[in-house]
Design a protein around this motif. Structure first.
Motif, PDB file in Angstrom:
ATOM      1  N   ALA A 136       0.835  -1.198   0.000  1.00 30.25           N
ATOM      2  CA  ALA A 136       0.000   0.000   0.000  1.00 30.25           C
ATOM      3  C   ALA A 136       0.870   1.249   0.000  1.00 30.25           C
ATOM      4  O   ALA A 136       0.566   2.221  -0.707  1.00 30.25           O
ATOM      5  CB  ALA A 136      -0.927   0.000   1.208  1.00 30.25           C
ATOM      6  N   LEU A 137       1.971   1.229   0.769  1.00 28.07           N
ATOM      7  CA  LEU A 137       2.885   2.370   0.755  1.00 28.07           C
ATOM      8  C   LEU A 137       3.363   2.649  -0.668  1.00 28.07           C
ATOM      9  O   LEU A 137       3.306   3.777  -1.156  1.00 28.07           O
ATOM     10  CB  LEU A 137       4.101   2.087   1.646  1.00 28.07           C
ATOM     11  N   ALA A 138       3.807   1.586  -1.328  1.00 25.10           N
ATOM     12  CA  ALA A 138       4.353   1.759  -2.673  1.00 25.10           C
ATOM     13  C   ALA A 138       3.256   2.200  -3.636  1.00 25.10           C
ATOM     14  O   ALA A 138       3.450   3.123  -4.439  1.00 25.10           O
ATOM     15  CB  ALA A 138       4.996   0.465  -3.144  1.00 25.10           C
ATOM     16  N   ALA A 139       2.084   1.555  -3.537  1.00 21.21           N
ATOM     17  CA  ALA A 139       1.000   1.889  -4.464  1.00 21.21           C
ATOM     18  C   ALA A 139       0.584   3.346  -4.287  1.00 21.21           C
ATOM     19  O   ALA A 139       0.282   4.040  -5.261  1.00 21.21           O
ATOM     20  CB  ALA A 139      -0.188   0.961  -4.219  1.00 21.21           C
ATOM     21  N   TYR A 140       0.591   3.818  -3.037  1.00 23.87           N
ATOM     22  CA  TYR A 140       0.210   5.205  -2.770  1.00 23.87           C
ATOM     23  C   TYR A 140       1.173   6.149  -3.473  1.00 23.87           C
ATOM     24  O   TYR A 140       0.767   7.112  -4.134  1.00 23.87           O
ATOM     25  CB  TYR A 140       0.222   5.456  -1.271  1.00 23.87           C
ATOM     26  N   SER A 141       2.475   5.867  -3.344  1.00 22.23           N
ATOM     27  CA  SER A 141       3.426   6.799  -3.950  1.00 22.23           C
ATOM     28  C   SER A 141       3.350   6.738  -5.473  1.00 22.23           C
ATOM     29  O   SER A 141       3.449   7.762  -6.137  1.00 22.23           O
ATOM     30  CB  SER A 141       4.842   6.531  -3.452  1.00 22.23           C
ATOM     31  N   PHE A 142       3.121   5.532  -6.016  1.00 22.96           N
ATOM     32  CA  PHE A 142       3.011   5.453  -7.482  1.00 22.96           C
ATOM     33  C   PHE A 142       1.753   6.153  -7.962  1.00 22.96           C
ATOM     34  O   PHE A 142       1.727   6.747  -9.033  1.00 22.96           O
ATOM     35  CB  PHE A 142       2.996   3.998  -7.944  1.00 22.96           C
ATOM     36  N   SER A 143       0.695   6.062  -7.161  1.00 24.13           N
ATOM     37  CA  SER A 143      -0.580   6.600  -7.620  1.00 24.13           C
ATOM     38  C   SER A 143      -0.655   8.119  -7.447  1.00 24.13           C
ATOM     39  O   SER A 143      -1.234   8.806  -8.268  1.00 24.13           O
ATOM     40  CB  SER A 143      -1.713   5.924  -6.851  1.00 24.13           C
ATOM     41  N   LEU A 203       6.253  -6.186  -3.177  1.00 26.95           N
ATOM     42  CA  LEU A 203       6.051  -5.255  -4.291  1.00 26.95           C
ATOM     43  C   LEU A 203       5.929  -6.065  -5.566  1.00 26.95           C
ATOM     44  O   LEU A 203       6.849  -6.144  -6.334  1.00 26.95           O
ATOM     45  CB  LEU A 203       7.244  -4.303  -4.438  1.00 26.95           C
ATOM     46  N   GLY A 204       4.808  -6.664  -5.773  1.00 26.12           N
ATOM     47  CA  GLY A 204       4.671  -7.456  -6.987  1.00 26.12           C
ATOM     48  C   GLY A 204       3.340  -7.182  -7.601  1.00 26.12           C
ATOM     49  O   GLY A 204       2.874  -6.045  -7.638  1.00 26.12           O
ATOM     50  N   VAL A 205       2.704  -8.251  -8.017  1.00 25.33           N
ATOM     51  CA  VAL A 205       1.430  -8.108  -8.700  1.00 25.33           C
ATOM     52  C   VAL A 205       0.401  -7.473  -7.766  1.00 25.33           C
ATOM     53  O   VAL A 205      -0.485  -6.746  -8.206  1.00 25.33           O
ATOM     54  CB  VAL A 205       0.971  -9.476  -9.231  1.00 25.33           C
ATOM     55  N   ASN A 206       0.566  -7.692  -6.449  1.00 28.52           N
ATOM     56  CA  ASN A 206      -0.390  -7.120  -5.502  1.00 28.52           C
ATOM     57  C   ASN A 206      -0.330  -5.596  -5.490  1.00 28.52           C
ATOM     58  O   ASN A 206      -1.364  -4.930  -5.438  1.00 28.52           O
ATOM     59  CB  ASN A 206      -0.096  -7.641  -4.101  1.00 28.52           C
ATOM     60  N   THR A 207       0.885  -5.066  -5.523  1.00 28.19           N
ATOM     61  CA  THR A 207       1.028  -3.615  -5.564  1.00 28.19           C
ATOM     62  C   THR A 207       0.322  -3.065  -6.795  1.00 28.19           C
ATOM     63  O   THR A 207      -0.316  -2.012  -6.753  1.00 28.19           O
ATOM     64  CB  THR A 207       2.509  -3.246  -5.666  1.00 28.19           C
ATOM     65  N   TYR A 208       0.463  -3.809  -7.864  1.00 32.29           N
ATOM     66  CA  TYR A 208      -0.109  -3.362  -9.116  1.00 32.29           C
ATOM     67  C   TYR A 208      -1.631  -3.314  -9.023  1.00 32.29           C
ATOM     68  O   TYR A 208      -2.277  -2.366  -9.483  1.00 32.29           O
ATOM     69  CB  TYR A 208       0.344  -4.309 -10.216  1.00 32.29           C
ATOM     70  N   LEU A 209      -2.173  -4.345  -8.368  1.00 36.39           N
ATOM     71  CA  LEU A 209      -3.621  -4.401  -8.140  1.00 36.39           C
ATOM     72  C   LEU A 209      -4.055  -3.200  -7.302  1.00 36.39           C
ATOM     73  O   LEU A 209      -5.042  -2.515  -7.607  1.00 36.39           O
ATOM     74  CB  LEU A 209      -3.939  -5.698  -7.409  1.00 36.39           C
ATOM     75  N   MET A 210      -3.285  -2.931  -6.224  1.00 32.58           N
ATOM     76  CA  MET A 210      -3.643  -1.822  -5.335  1.00 32.58           C
ATOM     77  C   MET A 210      -3.487  -0.497  -6.062  1.00 32.58           C
ATOM     78  O   MET A 210      -4.322   0.400  -5.904  1.00 32.58           O
ATOM     79  CB  MET A 210      -2.742  -1.834  -4.099  1.00 32.58           C
ATOM     80  N   TYR A 211      -2.431  -0.386  -6.857  1.00 33.33           N
ATOM     81  CA  TYR A 211      -2.187   0.848  -7.618  1.00 33.33           C
ATOM     82  C   TYR A 211      -3.404   1.191  -8.459  1.00 33.33           C
ATOM     83  O   TYR A 211      -3.880   2.330  -8.470  1.00 33.33           O
ATOM     84  CB  TYR A 211      -0.941   0.647  -8.470  1.00 33.33           C
TER      85      TYR A 211
END
Lengths: 329, 541
Positions: A136-143, A203-211
């Motif tokens: 979620a941390l990573a997805a937040y920053s990417f988003s 940080l894999g497919v899950n991050t991508y889903l969350m992103y």
């Protein structure tokens, strides 16, 4: 395969109802009324032949598939209730009913089933929480943020997760045994070590889903909060995380199930029988040719599957929604 | 959830660059909102991280591990810099995950590449010095007429050692790794030293309980391995044992003193005699492309590699195709609102997807057992079909079980995709006079494939490495008795890697890693082609 039978009467109305019904399934299940909104345009006398051609044959397919889906499950439940059964003895379904085999697998000093169970819950639970948090941390920053290397980072995540950790299991084993020589607390044969390895895939497919899901939350919410004086940490922890709760649940569940299922890395890293997970312990148990207590194994299997199945059914609408979102995307 | 598409594209447009005043305002707002509580939480978290790092650095220095030490120092410094800085906002959110990703995905990938070029494995897992001392230790023989040394078994930090009294009356201590050294603070009982400072003396009962460890002790007499070692068969008297091998460090050779054979270091990672006989353990060396060459040219290895690769592709393709078509068929069948009880059917049919797959596979393995299984005994009335032990039938069984495991996923996915296809298309086609089958084949199926294609590729990649189904169901069997590695007729590449590395008499990490690299390359090529085709990467803006 006669795929679509034209509906007599208001076809568009029915099909529109179909889409509504799906929305009920995934987003607002509480609104779902009965099985489906049905509109029958005109009353006609019941005709078995027509009914069979339109929906009856579907029930036959359904029954056949349900039998196919359920028969291993029925078999394992039946043999787990068999008080003292070998594999042969388990073939007569539900001939004897008793909970003896549950007691046996829980009390056998040779089989630390309760330990395996606890290990699995701890490892899978911590991994699920960690994966959700890091992802979620990573997805937040990417988003939400635009920075140099953002596109590169997203592509890297997609590419790296194409190579499963499974393939690098030799290197993981050697790395962890080296770490174990220096720091025995986090090296080979420790649960922390295994969890760290699993978090490598956070940080894999899950991050991508969350992103993808984070992108659906309007950025104006962040901006409004910022104007009201909230810092980025407060926005993330108190606003965004609540809004994306459904996808967090899906990712946590998927991560939980995949850690419960994970055999290769766990079997290589966890050496002592006491430390192992259900996947490793139960697999080694039944692959032992001298082990003949099939109903005890079945009891173990039922107990191991129960929490996962319960979670799955409980979160079913989110999972179906998550998979469908993936499909639509 | 289906709003992802439009929102995604809107979000991805870069926002206008904020002006200087705006940035200042944002910074002030950030600082003001954080408050002291957040700051202290951050401070404490960083303090813990730093304390752990300092501990790790000390341990690494103690073990003379310089490269990891430098890495830990650098990473800790960068982490502190990121979290104390006022900017670096994206980095603050990305760093934790990236550290795990870097160590346990990227580094292990590169390390796999390195191992593939070594002879790492059983008999080759240490340095040359370790190989020498372990060879010398394993060929010890008692020296006849040597004096008897009174010994006491002692322990320090979980490691056993021997407290040895010379015939002169001097006491010295050593362990398996540390040669005998004189010690201070020794307590004597008669002529025999029984305790020393810093060491715990084992009582008789402890010695009995740990007999195996005690008899395995071989304390080197001095730094020179040729001097032999002290061993004790009973825990109270020790004898000098000398190796039957003699190590000549200058020439780099091992000489067997009994037969006179000279084993030399010929660059293959083990002491080798002229006739090719090797002394094992050897040591680890870099062997270049040997593992790859061996995998494809050694006839006994190349054969299995070919059929395992073919079966891997067949397994993955057939699994994807069978689950997809069954799932699609079911989605169409149950995508009819006039049907009652669709929800119940759906829940019952997705149960196989909810059960952990390793359990399902083990249960199926029981049901398919040739002599006692449910399928043969009950469904087929006592037949003896070799479901899991015949090379061809085992493959069929695996495909059936994998269909059972996989169809619910495809069913759910197809259901979602079908429902997201706009109805106007069907209406328009019907108005134009299209038959239902034509509507499905020419309109719905192509649209469905567009949305489902990335998932089919992902499913292919998953099944390509579907370890659990194969391993739990057949364990790769039936075994191929001609192959020198433990490979069977239903093994896929990933189970072959696992078996070469972790099962059987000899573990060959080098060869297993070489296989891993071969799989990496195959998967990469397929993925690149697939992504080119579906252009999925276009979404990443």
């Amino acid at each position: 395969m006669a795929a679509q039978h034209p509906v007599p009467g208001s076809q568009s109305g029915l099909l529109a109802g179909e889409v509504d019904e799906f929305a009920d399934d995934s987003t607002r299940a509480s609104v779902a009324v009965g099985d489906a909104p049905r509109r029958i345009p005109t009353k006609r006398p019941f005709n078995f032949g027509r009914w069979f051609r339109q929906t009856g044959w579907r029930h036959i397919v359904g029954v056949v598939m349900v039998v196919f889906s359920l028969f291993p499950i029925v078999f394992v439940v039946s043999s787990s209730l068999n008080p003292h059964g070998t594999l042969t003895g388990s073939n007569a379904l539900f001939s004897q009913i008793g909970l003896d085999s549950y007691v046996r697998i829980l009390s056998d000093p040779q089989i630390p089933f309760a330990r395996w169970f606890a290990n699995t819950l701890i490892i899978a639970g911590v991994t699920a929480l960690g994966t959700v948090f890091l992802g979620a941390l990573a997805a937040y920053s990417f988003s939400r943020m635009r920075f140099t290397g953002r596109r590169f980072g997203l592509i890297t995540i997609v590419i790296v997760q194409m190579f499963p950790q499974l393939l690098a299991v030799v290197a993981i084993f050697l790395l962890m045994s080296t770490i174990g020589d220096l720091f025995p607390a986090i090296g080979l044969n420790t649960h922390i070590g295994l969890i760290m390895v699993y978090l490598g895939g956070a940080l894999g497919v899950n991050t991508y889903l969350m992103y993808g899901f984070f992108n659906t939350v309007p950025a104006s919410i962040d901006e409004a909060a910022k104007i009201d004086g909230a810092g980025h940490a407060r926005i993330f922890f108190t606003i965004i995380l609540r809004l994306v709760a459904p996808i967090l649940a899906v990712v946590a569940l998927l991560s939980f199930i995949s850690s419960v299922n994970e055999f290769v890395v766990a079997s290589v890293l966890l050496i002592d029988t006491e430390n192992q997970t259900l996947a490793v312990g139960l697999t080694k148990l039944v692959s032992n040719p001298r082990y003949a207590d099939w109903s005890a194994f079945s009891a173990g299997a039922v107990m191991s599957a129960a929490p996962v199945v319960a979670l799955f059914l409980f979160l079913q609408k989110y999972i179906v929604g998550g998979l469908t979102a993936g499909a639509v995307k | 959830m289906s709003t992802t598409i439009e929102d995604g594209t809107r979000q991805d447009a870069p926002p206008p660059k904020p002006s200087r005043r705006q940035r200042q305002a944002a910074a002030i707002a950030d600082a003001a909102s954080g408050g002291m509580k957040v700051f202290f939480v951050k401070l404490i978290a960083l303090a813990i991280v730093d304390a752990l790092a300092v501990y790790a650095i000390f341990v690494l220095i103690a073990h003379a591990q310089w490269v990891p030490m430098v890495v830990v120092v650098a990473v800790t410094a960068v982490v502190n810099w990121i979290y104390f800085s006022r900017k670096k906002l994206p980095a603050k959110y990305l760093t934790p995950g990236v550290i795990f990703l870097a160590v346990f995905q990227v580094f292990v990938l590169l390390y796999t590449g390195y191992i593939a070029f070594t002879n790492y494995g059983t008999g080759h897992n240490g340095s040359k010095e370790q190989a020498v001392s372990s060879l010398m230790a394993s060929s010890l023989e008692r020296v006849e007429d040597s004096p008897t040394y009174p010994v006491t078994v002692v322990e320090q930090g979980g490691q056993l050692g021997l407290l040895v009294t010379d015939p002169d009356g001097d006491a010295s201590i050593g362990t398996n790794d540390r040669p005998l050294e004189p010690v201070s603070g020794v307590e004597f009982e008669g002529d025999k030293a029984v305790a020393a400072d810093g060491w715990t003396t084992l009582q008789f009962a402890d010695v009995l309980a740990r007999t195996d460890e005690v008899t395995a002790l071989a304390v080197p007499f001095s730094d020179d391995p040729n001097d032999g070692a002290i061993r004790t068969p009973d825990g109270s008297s020790g004898y000098l044992y000398v190796s039957t091998l003699e190590y000549d460090e200058a020439a780099g050779t091992m000489t067997d003193l009994e037969t006179g054979t000279v084993y030399a270091d010929t660059g293959v990672g083990a002491f080798t005699a002229e006739d090719g006989e090797q002394l094992l353990p050897g040591w680890q060396i870099t062997v270049g492309f040997d593992n790859f060459v061996r995998a494809v040219t050694d006839a006994r290895l190349a054969g299995p590699l070919v059929y395992v690769t073919l079966w891997t592709f067949a397994f993955a393709l057939i699994s994807v195709a069978s689950t997809f078509f069954l799932g699609l068929f079911l989605a169409i069948v149950f995508n009819d609102l006039r049907m009652r009880g669709r929800k119940i059917y759906r829940v019952l049919m997705i149960l196989p997807y909810a059960i952990p797959s390793f359990l399902s596979a083990l249960v199926w393995a029981g049901m398919m057992n040739q002599s006692f299984g449910f399928i043969n005994q009950v469904l087929l009335g006592g037949a003896s079909v070799p479901w899991l032990t015949d090379p061809l039938l085992a493959k069929v069984s695996i495909l059936i079980v994998n269909l059972w495991l996989g169809f619910p996923y495809m069913f759910l996915v197809c259901m979602g995709a079908l429902q997201s296809i706009p109805d106007e298309l069907q209406e328009a086609a019907t108005v134009d006079g299209a038959k239902p089958w034509a509507v499905f084949r020419l309109i719905k199926l192509p649209l469905l494939l567009v949305t489902v294609a990335p998932l089919l590729i992902a499913s292919f990649a998953f099944n390509f490495n579907n370890f659990n189904t194969i391993y739990m169901l057949t364990d790769g069997g039936p075994r191929d008795s001609n192959a020198p590695i433990p490979v069977g007729f239903t093994d896929i590449l990933i189970t072959m890697v696992y078996k070469v590395a972790f099962t059987g008499q000899t573990r060959d990490y080098g060869l297993a890693s070489a296989y891993s690299i071969i799989i990496f390359i195959v998967v990469a090529i397929i993925s690149i082609i697939a992504f080119r085709r579906t252009k999925s990467l276009e979404e990443l803006n």
